[in-house]
Design an enzyme around this catalytic site. Structure first.
Site, PDB file in Angstrom:
ATOM      1  N   ASP A   1      -5.402   9.024 -19.339  1.00 61.31           N
ATOM      2  CA  ASP A   1      -5.744   7.487 -19.380  1.00 61.31           C
ATOM      3  C   ASP A   1      -6.802   7.251 -18.201  1.00 61.31           C
ATOM      4  OD1 ASP A   1      -5.835   4.720 -20.570  1.00 61.31           O
ATOM      5  OD2 ASP A   1      -5.403   4.316 -18.415  1.00 61.31           O
TER       6      ASP A   1
ATOM      7  N   TYR B   1       1.500   0.525 -18.457  1.00 57.29           N
ATOM      8  CA  TYR B   1       0.982   1.040 -17.118  1.00 57.29           C
ATOM      9  C   TYR B   1       1.655   0.586 -15.952  1.00 57.29           C
ATOM     10  CZ  TYR B   1      -1.762  -3.557 -16.434  1.00 57.29           C
ATOM     11  OH  TYR B   1      -2.196  -4.859 -16.179  1.00 57.29           O
TER      12      TYR B   1
ATOM     13  N   ARG C   1      -4.166 -12.296  -4.958  1.00 59.93           N
ATOM     14  CA  ARG C   1      -4.802 -13.475  -5.163  1.00 59.93           C
ATOM     15  C   ARG C   1      -4.091 -14.483  -6.284  1.00 59.93           C
ATOM     16  NH1 ARG C   1      -8.438  -9.145  -8.148  1.00 59.93           N
ATOM     17  NH2 ARG C   1      -7.268  -9.027 -10.093  1.00 59.93           N
TER      18      ARG C   1
ATOM     19  N   TRP D   1      -6.200   6.387 -12.675  1.00 57.36           N
ATOM     20  CA  TRP D   1      -6.967   5.566 -11.634  1.00 57.36           C
ATOM     21  C   TRP D   1      -6.869   6.094 -10.364  1.00 57.36           C
ATOM     22  CZ3 TRP D   1      -4.489   0.140 -10.824  1.00 57.36           C
ATOM     23  CH2 TRP D   1      -5.514  -0.544  -9.856  1.00 57.36           C
TER      24      TRP D   1
ATOM     25  N   TYR E   1     -12.557   2.872 -12.847  1.00 56.43           N
ATOM     26  CA  TYR E   1     -12.136   3.631 -11.980  1.00 56.43           C
ATOM     27  C   TYR E   1     -13.078   4.483 -11.089  1.00 56.43           C
ATOM     28  CZ  TYR E   1      -7.879   2.508 -14.747  1.00 56.43           C
ATOM     29  OH  TYR E   1      -6.976   1.808 -15.437  1.00 56.43           O
TER      30      TYR E   1
ATOM     31  N   LYS F   1      10.137   5.123  -2.186  1.00 57.00           N
ATOM     32  CA  LYS F   1       9.487   5.429  -0.717  1.00 57.00           C
ATOM     33  C   LYS F   1       9.364   4.275   0.431  1.00 57.00           C
ATOM     34  CE  LYS F   1       5.809   6.806  -2.947  1.00 57.00           C
ATOM     35  NZ  LYS F   1       4.331   7.527  -3.266  1.00 57.00           N
TER      36      LYS F   1
HETATM   37  N1  NAP Z   1      -5.330  -1.268 -18.216  1.00 58.22           N
HETATM   38  C1  NAP Z   1      -5.031  -1.611 -17.156  1.00 58.22           C
HETATM   39  O1  NAP Z   1      -5.646  -2.665 -16.913  1.00 58.22           O
HETATM   40  C2  NAP Z   1      -4.374  -0.644 -16.102  1.00 58.22           C
HETATM   41  C3  NAP Z   1      -3.947  -1.348 -14.968  1.00 58.22           C
HETATM   42  C4  NAP Z   1      -3.126  -0.181 -14.210  1.00 58.22           C
HETATM   43  C5  NAP Z   1      -2.943   0.857 -14.198  1.00 58.22           C
HETATM   44  N2  NAP Z   1      -3.584   1.282 -15.718  1.00 58.22           N
HETATM   45  C6  NAP Z   1      -3.222   2.834 -15.985  1.00 58.22           C
HETATM   46  O2  NAP Z   1      -2.076   3.071 -15.675  1.00 58.22           O
HETATM   47  C7  NAP Z   1      -1.868   4.224 -14.942  1.00 58.22           C
HETATM   48  C8  NAP Z   1      -0.503   4.221 -14.204  1.00 58.22           C
HETATM   49  O3  NAP Z   1      -0.506   3.065 -13.465  1.00 58.22           O
HETATM   50  P1  NAP Z   1      -0.748   3.122 -11.666  1.00 58.22           P
HETATM   51  O4  NAP Z   1      -1.363   4.235 -11.226  1.00 58.22           O
HETATM   52  O5  NAP Z   1      -1.164   1.555 -11.599  1.00 58.22           O
HETATM   53  O6  NAP Z   1       0.461   2.970 -11.300  1.00 58.22           O
HETATM   54  P2  NAP Z   1       2.083   4.200 -11.278  1.00 58.22           P
HETATM   55  O7  NAP Z   1       1.750   5.095 -12.249  1.00 58.22           O
HETATM   56  O8  NAP Z   1       3.207   3.100 -11.241  1.00 58.22           O
HETATM   57  O9  NAP Z   1       2.040   4.623  -9.849  1.00 58.22           O
HETATM   58  C9  NAP Z   1       1.321   5.682  -9.362  1.00 58.22           C
HETATM   59  C10 NAP Z   1       1.326   5.955  -7.894  1.00 58.22           C
HETATM   60  O10 NAP Z   1       2.543   6.093  -7.451  1.00 58.22           O
HETATM   61  C11 NAP Z   1       2.746   7.399  -6.534  1.00 58.22           C
HETATM   62  N3  NAP Z   1       3.501   8.317  -7.303  1.00 58.22           N
HETATM   63  C12 NAP Z   1       3.451   8.882  -8.473  1.00 58.22           C
HETATM   64  N4  NAP Z   1       4.723   9.442  -8.896  1.00 58.22           N
HETATM   65  C13 NAP Z   1       5.219   9.933  -7.904  1.00 58.22           C
HETATM   66  C14 NAP Z   1       6.373  10.546  -7.480  1.00 58.22           C
HETATM   67  N5  NAP Z   1       6.854  11.342  -8.423  1.00 58.22           N
HETATM   68  N6  NAP Z   1       6.940  10.287  -6.165  1.00 58.22           N
HETATM   69  C15 NAP Z   1       6.137   9.561  -5.283  1.00 58.22           C
HETATM   70  N7  NAP Z   1       5.079   8.767  -5.529  1.00 58.22           N
HETATM   71  C16 NAP Z   1       4.559   8.963  -6.850  1.00 58.22           C
HETATM   72  C17 NAP Z   1       1.428   7.914  -6.469  1.00 58.22           C
HETATM   73  O11 NAP Z   1       0.795   7.168  -5.238  1.00 58.22           O
HETATM   74  P3  NAP Z   1       1.162   7.365  -3.639  1.00 58.22           P
HETATM   75  O12 NAP Z   1       1.182   8.917  -3.621  1.00 58.22           O
HETATM   76  O13 NAP Z   1      -0.008   6.989  -2.890  1.00 58.22           O
HETATM   77  O14 NAP Z   1       2.165   6.610  -3.427  1.00 58.22           O
HETATM   78  C18 NAP Z   1       0.513   7.277  -7.891  1.00 58.22           C
HETATM   79  O15 NAP Z   1      -0.909   7.265  -7.381  1.00 58.22           O
HETATM   80  C19 NAP Z   1      -3.129   4.310 -13.968  1.00 58.22           C
HETATM   81  O16 NAP Z   1      -3.481   5.475 -13.595  1.00 58.22           O
HETATM   82  C20 NAP Z   1      -4.090   3.911 -15.154  1.00 58.22           C
HETATM   83  O17 NAP Z   1      -4.361   4.920 -16.118  1.00 58.22           O
HETATM   84  C21 NAP Z   1      -4.279   0.575 -16.516  1.00 58.22           C
END
Ligand code: NAP
Length: 327
Positions: free
Chosen positions: A53, A194, A230, A21, A58, A205
């Site tokens: 994914d 997710y 919201r 995403w 996105y 952080k």
């Molecule tokens: N089906 C749905 O409705 C839905 C909804 C949400 C997400 N998703 C899917 O789930 C995936 C993951 O969820 P998400 O992207 O919302 O959140 P997440 O995986 O919890 O967080 C990802 C973000 O955290 C930071 N990060 C990741 N690894 C890190 C590390 N090792 N150290 C420091 N910062 C780190 C990065 O942003 P920064 O560097 O900017 O901090 C990264 O973009 C999405 O990409 C998408 O494919 C699906």
């Protein structure tokens, strides 16, 4: 890397998948360099992460196009999970959306095609029929859903069985454990988690809610008065950051990073097929992938579970991280 079977297929998928995403940048994520995104996808493949994914929503196809560029000549190395944009659930729209996504991805099949959000204006019998036809034609290998709660799952199961249900699930978002997880386990529907590191909160952080970028301070952890929220509720900012501090203390005691701990804990939860961890650079990807090989001692698993109980109770059983759309 560890692999688990993607239900209803013969595919083995990495337990730590790459969520794509953030590659779209924009309001939620801020600027993102395409070359970093492509390097992250290549780092995923190099680290045996074969599961990606994405979604049409996105960046209006941007993330899909980027994956298409990164996988040119290497499509066979990846299992792609994709989703049509919400609102495209009639069989006709599903077909159009799928064909457009195939074009952007530069492939002729999607491994797992998932309904992104429930759409109660389109009967699930029709949507399932649309998915089944795409499957018969070889355009998709399996279908799944996202954000389906008990009522929607119950209705869906009258018409067909999804391979997976993708839900928000992390140490800070455990609403799925109340009813969704038990149904998925009973019906052998794989859970894809997710936002497993709570969009960065579980890396440690941010020291306070005020440090979290606006586009992310909109989940129910944060006050409903935050600019992009919201949900309209009070949030649980103090308790969220107290929980993060306790998880940080456990991470330090065991010499592990918080992200590693958060992902490895999810992999101990019943019914989980894979954790979809977003990463914006090869470095983040590598840190997150390390969780796949981390076996947490039992007392640490229970310490983490215990540390997040109060927040779980305070946020309740509504699994929509941002709003109240899940039933
Ligand atoms: N089906 C749905 O409705 C839905 C909804 C949400 C997400 N998703 C899917 O789930 C995936 C993951 O969820 P998400 O992207 O919302 O959140 P997440 O995986 O919890 O967080 C990802 C973000 O955290 C930071 N990060 C990741 N690894 C890190 C590390 N090792 N150290 C420091 N910062 C780190 C990065 O942003 P920064 O560097 O900017 O901090 C990264 O973009 C999405 O990409 C998408 O494919 C699906």
């Amino acid at each position: 890397m560890q692999y688990r079977n993607l239900p209803q297929t013969d595919l083995q998928v990495a337990t730590v998948a790459l969520g794509c995403w953030a590659f779209a940048g924009g309001g939620n994520w801020g600027p993102q360099d395409d070359s970093d995104s492509i390097a992250t996808i290549h780092a995923a493949l190099a680290n045996s992460v074969n599961f990606l994914d994405t979604a049409e929503a996105y960046g209006d196809g941007f993330s899909e196009r980027l994956i298409g560029r990164a996988l040119k000549g290497r499509r066979h190395e990846a299992v792609i999970a994709d989703k049509p944009a919400p609102g495209r659930e009639t069989p006709e729209e599903l077909r159009r959306a799928c064909e457009e996504s195939l074009e952007r991805l530069g492939t002729d099949y999607i491994d797992l095609y998932q309904q992104h959000w429930p759409n109660r204006d389109v009967p699930l019998a029709e949507t399932v029929g649309g998915f089944e036809r795409l499957k018969q034609e070889g355009k998709i290998r399996a279908f799944g859903v996202c954000n389906f709660g008990p009522t929607d799952l119950d209705e869906l199961l009258k018409h067909g069985k999804p391979a997976t249900n993708q839900v928000a699930y992390s140490l800070l978002s455990r609403a799925a454990e109340f009813t969704i997880q038990p149904i998925c386990r009973e019906r052998a529907i794989g859970i894809l988690c997710y936002s497993p590191i709570a969009q960065g909160l579980l890396t440690g952080k941010y020291r306070s809610a005020d440090e979290v970028p606006e586009g992310r301070a909109r989940t129910k952890h944060f006050s409903g008065s935050r600019p992009q929220a919201r949900h309209g509720g009070p949030g649980a900012e103090e308790l969220t950051f107290r929980t993060i501090a306790e998880i940080h203390r456990l991470a330090e005691r065991y010499g592990l990073s918080m992200a590693q701990l958060a992902i490895a804990w999810l992999l101990t939860r019943p019914g989980v097929t894979a954790v979809l961890a977003g990463a914006r650079s090869p470095d983040q990807l590598e840190q997150n992938v390390a969780a796949a090989g981390t076996s947490l001692p039992d007392e640490l698993v229970s310490g983490l579970t215990e540390a997040s109980e109060e927040l779980k109770a305070a946020l309740g059983d509504d699994a929509d991280p941002w709003d109240y759309r899940i039933r």
